[in-house]
Design an enzyme around this catalytic site. Structure first.
Site: not given
Length: 327
Positions: A141-143, A242
């Site tokens: 997962l992205d930060k 996104r």
């Protein structure tokens, strides 16, 4: 303590005749994934009848496969006592509710404080996976994206889970708070994604190297100038949700990369009471809500759910205060 190097040898059974060499080794040798087997074959550490072969070499019954599994490489990062919100754990895997702001894997810019550092402390007896002592991170997962993330504890679980992700058996559902209200209550974005042709740090639906990406979405709630979407992705491209939300014209609130200039200001103008709440947003309002997969050992279906994090929940509550929620 790291496991010492060990050798193995097996005769190709009739049932394995026609198998690729790397696939047969992965099936016969514990905690050795197919990709790791391919690496060892290329390094000459695995042979057939004493001769070097390629990973795709097709085996015949009666051939002798032998090799050496090297000692797992010592990680270049250390276990850290970082609290983890564990949703599920057993001898095969651990499922974490990753908080926003936590990087999953160490990198040159983040050598500490990552989820892997925390897992190394939480699971000190992890077996070597693909030649490494690091936990088996199957997906990321992205930060600044929160939510459900699964990690394998051994090579068998790693291989099984990775195969499920690759074959798109894993169901991944997210919640995204986006700008604007879509014209329809549900829809699908079927746009390939690849590196941005100019900005190499970004992904884009306009790219020279497109990879298929499929995103299903539906509106769970609509507000003044914003919507809460339930998103079901069938592929796992970098920044997929996104990028697709941006392509829809409804970028994720707080997204520092794909949000168009002026979106926050326009929303604050439409809903002045939201101005302070929007100023407090420091990350994209995207949450990995549910993850469904088959247990690597029992084969039973598992669905894990992570509650909406506090910052995202607070913003949703502010939107709900503006006007009655619409279905």
């Amino acid at each position: 303590m790291p496991s010492p190097p060990y050798g193995f040898r097996f005769t190709v059974a009739a049932a394995r005749s026609g198998f690729r060499l790397d696939a047969a080794v992965a099936a016969e040798v514990e905690s050795c994934s197919r990709s790791f087997a391919a690496t060892l074959i290329r390094r000459g550490l695995i042979t057939v009848n004493g001769l070097g072969k390629k990973p795709g070499y097709v085996l015949r019954a009666g051939e002798m496969v032998s090799g050496t599994i090297p000692q797992p490489e010592a990680p270049d990062f250390r276990p850290e006592k970082i609290p983890l919100n564990i949703l599920y754990e057993d001898s095969e895997l651990v499922v974490i509710d990753k908080p926003p702001g936590m990087v999953v894997h160490p990198s040159p810019g983040h050598i500490g404080g990552t989820l892997v550092n925390a897992l190394m402390h939480h699971c000190p007896d992890l077996s070597g996976i693909s030649g490494s002592l690091r936990p088996g991170i199957v997906h990321r997962l992205d930060k600044d994206t929160s939510g459900v993330l699964v990690a394998a504890k051994n090579g068998m679980a790693m291989q099984h889970l990775a195969a499920q992700f690759k074959s798109r058996q894993v169901r991944k559902r997210y919640l995204a708070l986006v700008y604007g209200v879509p014209e329809s209550d549900l829809g699908t974005v079927d746009l390939a994604i690849g590196r941005h042709p100019v900005d190499r740090k970004k992904m884009s639906v306009t790219t020279r190297a497109p990879r298929s990406a499929l995103t299903h979405w539906k509106v769970r709630e609509s507000f003044v100038g914003a919507s809460l979407l339930e998103v079901d992705i069938r592929t796992g491209r970098t920044h997929q949700i996104r990028v697709h939300c941006h392509a829809m014209g409804h970028p994720v609130i707080g997204d520092p990369v794909y949000c168009r200039r002026g979106e926050k200001k326009r929303l604050a103008s439409a809903a002045p009471r939201m101005a302070q709440g929007l100023r407090d947003v420091t990350r994209q309002m995207l949450h990995a809500w549910k993850l469904s997969f088959l247990h690597p050992k029992t084969g039973k279906p598992l669905t894990l759910e992570a509650p909406i994090p506090a910052d995202m929940g607070a913003l949703i509550s502010k939107f709900r205060e503006l006007a009655p929620v619409q279905s």
